[in-house]
Write an enzyme that holds these catalytic residues in place. Structure first.
Site, PDB file in Angstrom:
ATOM      1  N   CYS A 139     125.217  68.771 105.539  1.00  0.00           N
ATOM      2  CA  CYS A 139     124.415  67.603 105.918  1.00  0.00           C
ATOM      3  C   CYS A 139     123.029  67.708 105.289  1.00  0.00           C
ATOM      4  O   CYS A 139     122.492  68.798 105.111  1.00  0.00           O
ATOM      5  CB  CYS A 139     124.295  67.523 107.441  1.00  0.00           C
ATOM      6  SG  CYS A 139     123.551  65.968 108.017  1.00  0.00           S
ATOM      7  N   ASP A 140     122.489  66.563 104.936  1.00  0.00           N
ATOM      8  CA  ASP A 140     121.121  66.523 104.429  1.00  0.00           C
ATOM      9  C   ASP A 140     120.469  65.245 104.924  1.00  0.00           C
ATOM     10  O   ASP A 140     121.148  64.246 105.170  1.00  0.00           O
ATOM     11  CB  ASP A 140     121.089  66.563 102.901  1.00  0.00           C
ATOM     12  CG  ASP A 140     119.681  66.805 102.389  1.00  0.00           C
ATOM     13  OD1 ASP A 140     119.182  67.938 102.529  1.00  0.00           O
ATOM     14  OD2 ASP A 140     119.065  65.848 101.883  1.00  0.00           O
TER      15      ASP A 140
END
Length: 196
Positions: A72-73
């Site tokens: 995730c970012d």
């Protein structure tokens, strides 16, 4: 004995993301992906967060078999300007002064890789956050109190940062904290992983 065929691996050492994973009350492993998070020239914000989510998951995937790797970012954008982690007080003051009274889009990219089948799922979640008009004294007080220097946009909405906000519009409130959990659960279920 686990009812699931796969192990869960979070490709992150982020405390907020680990806190979100802990809400599921299921076993998982957290591994830091250690990648270069710099944006590429001319890269759009949505492309950036999806690419980094994918690269984080891929960086960890080779270490595990029969696992679902979660990458995730998140970054933020305000009037076309990308807002990344400020890392220090002065930059955070600059960021919050800039977004005072404005709408900020927090954009999360999510990637799940199944190392057993080599399938990959990706998702983008956008949260519109409307900031109050803030005085310099309010900004400095907030930053000294919460020190959100590793948070894009210089805010922790799950903490005192909520006092800076006028309104939040989102289909998934966990996305603003660091990872869209509603989308993640759907992605895990698509891989046959039962959360409940």
């Amino acid at each position: 004995m686990s009812k699931n065929l796969y192990n869960l691996v979070l490709a992150s050492s982020s405390k907020p993301r680990k806190g979100l994973m802990d809400r599921l009350q299921i076993p998982y492993v957290s591994v830091s992906p250690d990648i270069d998070e710099a944006s590429q020239p001319g890269e759009l914000t949505q492309d950036l967060v999806l690419r980094l989510a994918r690269e984080k998951a891929l960086a960890v995937a080779g270490q595990f078999t029969n696992a679902l790797i979660i990458g995730c970012d998140q970054t933020a954008e305000c009037v076309g300007v990308q807002l990344n982690k400020p890392h220090h007080f002065d930059k955070a003051v600059e960021q919050l002064s800039f977004i005072s009274g404005k709408k900020v889009q927090f954009i999360s990219g999510l990637c799940v890789i199944n190392t057993a089948t080599n399938t990959l799922q990706e998702h983008i979640e956008t949260t519109d956050t409307y900031f109050k008009t803030l005085s310099l004294a309010q900004i400095e007080h907030y930053l000294r109190t919460e020190q959100p220097y590793e948070c894009c946009g210089s805010i922790k909405s799950e903490g005192l940062g909520i006092a800076l906000v006028e309104k939040i519009v989102s289909e998934d409130p966990t996305s603003l904290i660091g990872m869209p959990m509603i989308a993640l659960i759907k992605m895990l279920q698509k891989e046959g992983f039962a959360v409940l």
